[in-house]
Design a protein around this motif. Structure first.
Motif, PDB file in Angstrom:
ATOM      1  N   TRP A   1      41.349  29.669  45.345  1.00 48.01           N
ATOM      2  CA  TRP A   1      42.438  29.123  44.536  1.00 48.01           C
ATOM      3  C   TRP A   1      42.226  29.533  43.085  1.00 48.01           C
ATOM      4  O   TRP A   1      41.248  29.153  42.453  1.00 48.01           O
ATOM      5  CB  TRP A   1      42.418  27.594  44.681  1.00 48.01           C
ATOM      6  N   SER A   2      43.123  30.356  42.563  1.00 50.89           N
ATOM      7  CA  SER A   2      43.058  30.812  41.170  1.00 50.89           C
ATOM      8  C   SER A   2      44.447  30.736  40.554  1.00 50.89           C
ATOM      9  O   SER A   2      45.176  31.728  40.524  1.00 50.89           O
ATOM     10  CB  SER A   2      42.530  32.252  41.098  1.00 50.89           C
ATOM     11  N   PRO A   3      44.846  29.574  40.064  1.00 53.14           N
ATOM     12  CA  PRO A   3      46.190  29.440  39.503  1.00 53.14           C
ATOM     13  C   PRO A   3      46.364  30.279  38.236  1.00 53.14           C
ATOM     14  O   PRO A   3      45.389  30.586  37.538  1.00 53.14           O
ATOM     15  CB  PRO A   3      46.315  27.948  39.209  1.00 53.14           C
ATOM     16  N   ASP A   4      47.591  30.658  37.948  1.00 49.48           N
ATOM     17  CA  ASP A   4      47.891  31.469  36.761  1.00 49.48           C
ATOM     18  C   ASP A   4      47.443  30.803  35.472  1.00 49.48           C
ATOM     19  O   ASP A   4      47.132  31.485  34.505  1.00 49.48           O
ATOM     20  CB  ASP A   4      49.399  31.755  36.684  1.00 49.48           C
ATOM     21  N   THR A   5      47.399  29.483  35.462  1.00 46.87           N
ATOM     22  CA  THR A   5      47.046  28.749  34.239  1.00 46.87           C
ATOM     23  C   THR A   5      45.540  28.614  34.015  1.00 46.87           C
ATOM     24  O   THR A   5      45.126  28.084  32.990  1.00 46.87           O
ATOM     25  CB  THR A   5      47.681  27.340  34.267  1.00 46.87           C
ATOM     26  N   SER A   6      44.727  29.104  34.943  1.00 48.49           N
ATOM     27  CA  SER A   6      43.265  29.030  34.746  1.00 48.49           C
ATOM     28  C   SER A   6      42.816  30.144  33.802  1.00 48.49           C
ATOM     29  O   SER A   6      43.516  31.131  33.585  1.00 48.49           O
ATOM     30  CB  SER A   6      42.529  29.103  36.076  1.00 48.49           C
ATOM     31  N   ARG A   7      41.619  29.985  33.238  1.00 43.73           N
ATOM     32  CA  ARG A   7      41.095  30.967  32.288  1.00 43.73           C
ATOM     33  C   ARG A   7      40.788  32.294  32.981  1.00 43.73           C
ATOM     34  O   ARG A   7      40.338  32.311  34.131  1.00 43.73           O
ATOM     35  CB  ARG A   7      39.842  30.437  31.620  1.00 43.73           C
ATOM     36  N   VAL A   8      40.987  33.377  32.263  1.00 38.28           N
ATOM     37  CA  VAL A   8      40.765  34.718  32.813  1.00 38.28           C
ATOM     38  C   VAL A   8      39.312  34.886  33.243  1.00 38.28           C
ATOM     39  O   VAL A   8      39.038  35.401  34.322  1.00 38.28           O
ATOM     40  CB  VAL A   8      41.171  35.803  31.786  1.00 38.28           C
ATOM     41  N   ARG A   9      38.375  34.435  32.431  1.00 37.25           N
ATOM     42  CA  ARG A   9      36.945  34.563  32.787  1.00 37.25           C
ATOM     43  C   ARG A   9      36.644  33.827  34.083  1.00 37.25           C
ATOM     44  O   ARG A   9      35.917  34.326  34.944  1.00 37.25           O
ATOM     45  CB  ARG A   9      36.072  34.043  31.657  1.00 37.25           C
ATOM     46  N   SER A  10      37.212  32.646  34.239  1.00 41.69           N
ATOM     47  CA  SER A  10      37.001  31.867  35.460  1.00 41.69           C
ATOM     48  C   SER A  10      37.553  32.619  36.673  1.00 41.69           C
ATOM     49  O   SER A  10      36.912  32.683  37.718  1.00 41.69           O
ATOM     50  CB  SER A  10      37.670  30.504  35.316  1.00 41.69           C
ATOM     51  N   LYS A  11      38.735  33.197  36.531  1.00 39.05           N
ATOM     52  CA  LYS A  11      39.329  33.969  37.636  1.00 39.05           C
ATOM     53  C   LYS A  11      38.441  35.150  38.011  1.00 39.05           C
ATOM     54  O   LYS A  11      38.268  35.446  39.189  1.00 39.05           O
ATOM     55  CB  LYS A  11      40.715  34.491  37.244  1.00 39.05           C
ATOM     56  N   MET A  12      37.870  35.813  37.007  1.00 36.31           N
ATOM     57  CA  MET A  12      37.007  36.967  37.270  1.00 36.31           C
ATOM     58  C   MET A  12      35.745  36.544  38.008  1.00 36.31           C
ATOM     59  O   MET A  12      35.309  37.207  38.954  1.00 36.31           O
ATOM     60  CB  MET A  12      36.659  37.676  35.956  1.00 36.31           C
ATOM     61  N   ILE A  13      35.140  35.439  37.607  1.00 36.31           N
ATOM     62  CA  ILE A  13      33.921  34.951  38.253  1.00 36.31           C
ATOM     63  C   ILE A  13      34.214  34.566  39.701  1.00 36.31           C
ATOM     64  O   ILE A  13      33.473  34.924  40.611  1.00 36.31           O
ATOM     65  CB  ILE A  13      33.326  33.764  37.469  1.00 36.31           C
ATOM     66  N   TYR A  14      35.296  33.856  39.923  1.00 31.36           N
ATOM     67  CA  TYR A  14      35.656  33.450  41.283  1.00 31.36           C
ATOM     68  C   TYR A  14      35.968  34.653  42.157  1.00 31.36           C
ATOM     69  O   TYR A  14      35.583  34.702  43.320  1.00 31.36           O
ATOM     70  CB  TYR A  14      36.822  32.455  41.267  1.00 31.36           C
ATOM     71  N   ALA A  15      36.653  35.645  41.607  1.00 29.99           N
ATOM     72  CA  ALA A  15      36.994  36.838  42.385  1.00 29.99           C
ATOM     73  C   ALA A  15      35.744  37.610  42.794  1.00 29.99           C
ATOM     74  O   ALA A  15      35.620  38.040  43.944  1.00 29.99           O
ATOM     75  CB  ALA A  15      37.926  37.737  41.581  1.00 29.99           C
ATOM     76  N   SER A  16      34.792  37.761  41.879  1.00 31.06           N
ATOM     77  CA  SER A  16      33.577  38.506  42.216  1.00 31.06           C
ATOM     78  C   SER A  16      32.694  37.727  43.182  1.00 31.06           C
ATOM     79  O   SER A  16      32.054  38.310  44.057  1.00 31.06           O
ATOM     80  CB  SER A  16      32.807  38.884  40.955  1.00 31.06           C
ATOM     81  N   SER A  17      32.657  36.415  43.048  1.00 24.23           N
ATOM     82  CA  SER A  17      31.870  35.592  43.971  1.00 24.23           C
ATOM     83  C   SER A  17      32.487  35.572  45.358  1.00 24.23           C
ATOM     84  O   SER A  17      31.787  35.522  46.364  1.00 24.23           O
ATOM     85  CB  SER A  17      31.765  34.160  43.447  1.00 24.23           C
ATOM     86  N   LYS A  18      33.804  35.621  45.414  1.00 22.49           N
ATOM     87  CA  LYS A  18      34.518  35.637  46.704  1.00 22.49           C
ATOM     88  C   LYS A  18      34.101  36.853  47.519  1.00 22.49           C
ATOM     89  O   LYS A  18      33.905  36.768  48.742  1.00 22.49           O
ATOM     90  CB  LYS A  18      36.018  35.634  46.473  1.00 22.49           C
ATOM     91  N   ASP A  19      33.930  37.976  46.860  1.00 19.69           N
ATOM     92  CA  ASP A  19      33.500  39.185  47.570  1.00 19.69           C
ATOM     93  C   ASP A  19      32.148  39.008  48.231  1.00 19.69           C
ATOM     94  O   ASP A  19      31.891  39.550  49.292  1.00 19.69           O
ATOM     95  CB  ASP A  19      33.464  40.375  46.598  1.00 19.69           C
ATOM     96  N   ARG A  20      31.290  38.227  47.615  1.00 24.69           N
ATOM     97  CA  ARG A  20      29.969  37.951  48.213  1.00 24.69           C
ATOM     98  C   ARG A  20      30.113  37.183  49.518  1.00 24.69           C
ATOM     99  O   ARG A  20      29.424  37.436  50.488  1.00 24.69           O
ATOM    100  CB  ARG A  20      29.107  37.187  47.228  1.00 24.69           C
ATOM    101  N   PHE A  21      31.046  36.217  49.547  1.00 25.91           N
ATOM    102  CA  PHE A  21      31.326  35.494  50.792  1.00 25.91           C
ATOM    103  C   PHE A  21      31.809  36.449  51.876  1.00 25.91           C
ATOM    104  O   PHE A  21      31.389  36.372  53.029  1.00 25.91           O
ATOM    105  CB  PHE A  21      32.406  34.421  50.580  1.00 25.91           C
ATOM    106  N   LYS A  22      32.693  37.334  51.511  1.00 20.11           N
ATOM    107  CA  LYS A  22      33.260  38.271  52.488  1.00 20.11           C
ATOM    108  C   LYS A  22      32.185  39.182  53.071  1.00 20.11           C
ATOM    109  O   LYS A  22      32.204  39.507  54.248  1.00 20.11           O
ATOM    110  CB  LYS A  22      34.356  39.110  51.824  1.00 20.11           C
ATOM    111  N   ARG A  23      31.237  39.590  52.240  1.00 22.52           N
ATOM    112  CA  ARG A  23      30.157  40.464  52.718  1.00 22.52           C
ATOM    113  C   ARG A  23      29.224  39.732  53.664  1.00 22.52           C
ATOM    114  O   ARG A  23      28.664  40.316  54.585  1.00 22.52           O
ATOM    115  CB  ARG A  23      29.370  41.021  51.548  1.00 22.52           C
ATOM    116  N   ASN A  24      28.998  38.446  53.428  1.00 22.98           N
ATOM    117  CA  ASN A  24      28.070  37.682  54.261  1.00 22.98           C
ATOM    118  C   ASN A  24      28.800  37.154  55.464  1.00 22.98           C
ATOM    119  O   ASN A  24      28.353  36.809  56.444  1.00 22.98           O
ATOM    120  CB  ASN A  24      27.444  36.538  53.470  1.00 22.98           C
TER     121      ASN A  24
END
Length: 78
Positions: A55-78
């Motif tokens: 969940w990354s709403p448009d109103t969230s901070r850009v840095r937060s969206k970037m951190i969540y997106a990169s961490s999500k990839d780790r879940f997908k790999r595992n």
């Protein structure tokens, strides 16, 4: 402070509905969510699906969206 772990913030009850789940998501902060969906098919078979939601709403901070997106990839790999 930089967070390096994922913490369970809330656990829903089996009786909760999809609307309860979506209402619990913040409007301006990113979150990961796991939704266990039980349903009955047209053939009257009981089924269950587990959804992983980033969940990354448009109103969230850009840095937060970037951190969540990169961490999500780790879940997908595992």
């Amino acid at each position: 402070m930089e967070q390096k772990e994922i913490v369970v913030e809330k656990v829903g009850e089996p009786a909760n509905r999809c609307n309860d789940f979506t209402a619990s998501l913040p409007t301006d902060e990113c979150r990961y969510a796991v939704y266990d969906y039980d349903f009955v098919t047209e053939e009257n078979c009981q089924k269950s699906r587990i959804f992983f939601i980033a969940w990354s709403p448009d109103t969230s901070r850009v840095r937060s969206k970037m951190i969540y997106a990169s961490s999500k990839d780790r879940f997908k790999r595992n």
